[in-house]
Design a protein around this motif. Structure first.
Motif, PDB file in Angstrom:
ATOM      1  N   THR A  32      -0.459   3.042  -3.871  1.00 17.16           N
ATOM      2  CA  THR A  32      -0.214   1.670  -4.304  1.00 17.16           C
ATOM      3  C   THR A  32       1.174   1.563  -4.917  1.00 17.16           C
ATOM      4  OG1 THR A  32      -2.570   1.342  -4.725  1.00 17.16           O
ATOM      5  CG2 THR A  32      -1.046  -0.204  -5.768  1.00 17.16           C
ATOM      6  N   TYR A  33       1.920   0.582  -4.460  1.00 15.22           N
ATOM      7  CA  TYR A  33       3.258   0.304  -4.982  1.00 15.22           C
ATOM      8  C   TYR A  33       3.267  -1.088  -5.601  1.00 15.22           C
ATOM      9  CZ  TYR A  33       5.086   4.162  -2.149  1.00 15.22           C
ATOM     10  OH  TYR A  33       5.343   5.389  -1.599  1.00 15.22           O
ATOM     11  N   THR A  34       3.977  -1.224  -6.691  1.00 11.19           N
ATOM     12  CA  THR A  34       4.290  -2.528  -7.263  1.00 11.19           C
ATOM     13  C   THR A  34       5.803  -2.630  -7.223  1.00 11.19           C
ATOM     14  OG1 THR A  34       2.348  -2.443  -8.692  1.00 11.19           O
ATOM     15  CG2 THR A  34       4.072  -4.009  -9.281  1.00 11.19           C
ATOM     16  N   LYS A  82       7.177 -10.021  -8.114  1.00 11.51           N
ATOM     17  CA  LYS A  82       6.570  -8.704  -7.901  1.00 11.51           C
ATOM     18  C   LYS A  82       5.321  -8.833  -7.042  1.00 11.51           C
ATOM     19  CE  LYS A  82       8.376  -6.063 -11.628  1.00 11.51           C
ATOM     20  NZ  LYS A  82       8.411  -4.663 -11.793  1.00 11.51           N
ATOM     21  N   GLN A  84       2.209  -6.286  -4.990  1.00 11.87           N
ATOM     22  CA  GLN A  84       1.560  -4.981  -4.953  1.00 11.87           C
ATOM     23  C   GLN A  84       1.080  -4.752  -3.530  1.00 11.87           C
ATOM     24  OE1 GLN A  84      -2.200  -4.524  -7.135  1.00 11.87           O
ATOM     25  NE2 GLN A  84      -1.207  -2.825  -8.196  1.00 11.87           N
ATOM     26  N   VAL A 100       1.220  -9.727  -7.673  1.00 20.01           N
ATOM     27  CA  VAL A 100       0.761  -8.991  -8.850  1.00 20.01           C
ATOM     28  C   VAL A 100      -0.153  -9.875  -9.687  1.00 20.01           C
ATOM     29  CG1 VAL A 100       1.538  -7.917 -11.011  1.00 20.01           C
ATOM     30  CG2 VAL A 100       2.724  -7.433  -8.887  1.00 20.01           C
TER      31      VAL A 100
END
Length: 156
Positions: A32-34, A82, A84, A100
């Protein structure tokens, strides 16, 4: 006759395992990337048929990745916002994405097709093909070719 049956069983088993690997890559959470949205591209895709001759495709660019998104998500997201997203472990494909501030995750339709629908369809066809081999030979072959094409698509 016995050699042919062993080849068939081996071939079916191999393709079912391959389909299961693809489904697992899609189903497992992955990394998981934010990240911050750098840019959103809207591109006109033209074609010539009775359906209207064009549509728009959308792509989001972050500092680490870029990937296709739905029109609905493209309308919600803005630059410097942002998001996710989850990247699959094996093929490094984007499995899902969301803002996000939102809990509602989106999955790009081509990813759902290549990671879930086609492999599950392959498993069903091969299971039926094993039972009704004489009636489904062509369908089994076409499905195997489609799964190989899907694998190449995921690798590239």
């Amino acid at each position: 006759m016995m050699v042919s049956l062993k080849k068939t069983k081996f071939s079916y088993t191999l393709f079912i395992l391959l389909a299961l690997v693809i489904v697992l890559d899609f189903a497992l959470p992955g990394i998981t990337y934010t990240d911050k949205v750098v840019d959103i591209k809207k591109e006109l895709q033209q074609y010539y048929n009775a359906g209207g001759n064009y549509h728009y495709s959308y792509r989001v660019f972050t500092t680490k990745h870029n990937f296709s998104i739905s029109e609905e998500f493209a309308e919600k997201v803005q630059e410097n916002q942002k998001i996710q997203y989850q990247v699959s472990l094996l093929f490094e494909e984007i499995n899902s994405y969301c803002l996000v501030t939102s809990e509602r995750k989106s999955i790009y339709s081509l990813r759902a097709l290549s990671g879930l629908i086609l492999p599950l369809f392959t498993i069903i066809v091969l299971a039926l093909g094993y039972k009704y081999e004489s009636k489904m030979g062509v369908l089994v072959f076409v499905t195997q070719v489609l799964l190989l094409a899907d694998l190449i698509f995921l690798i590239i």
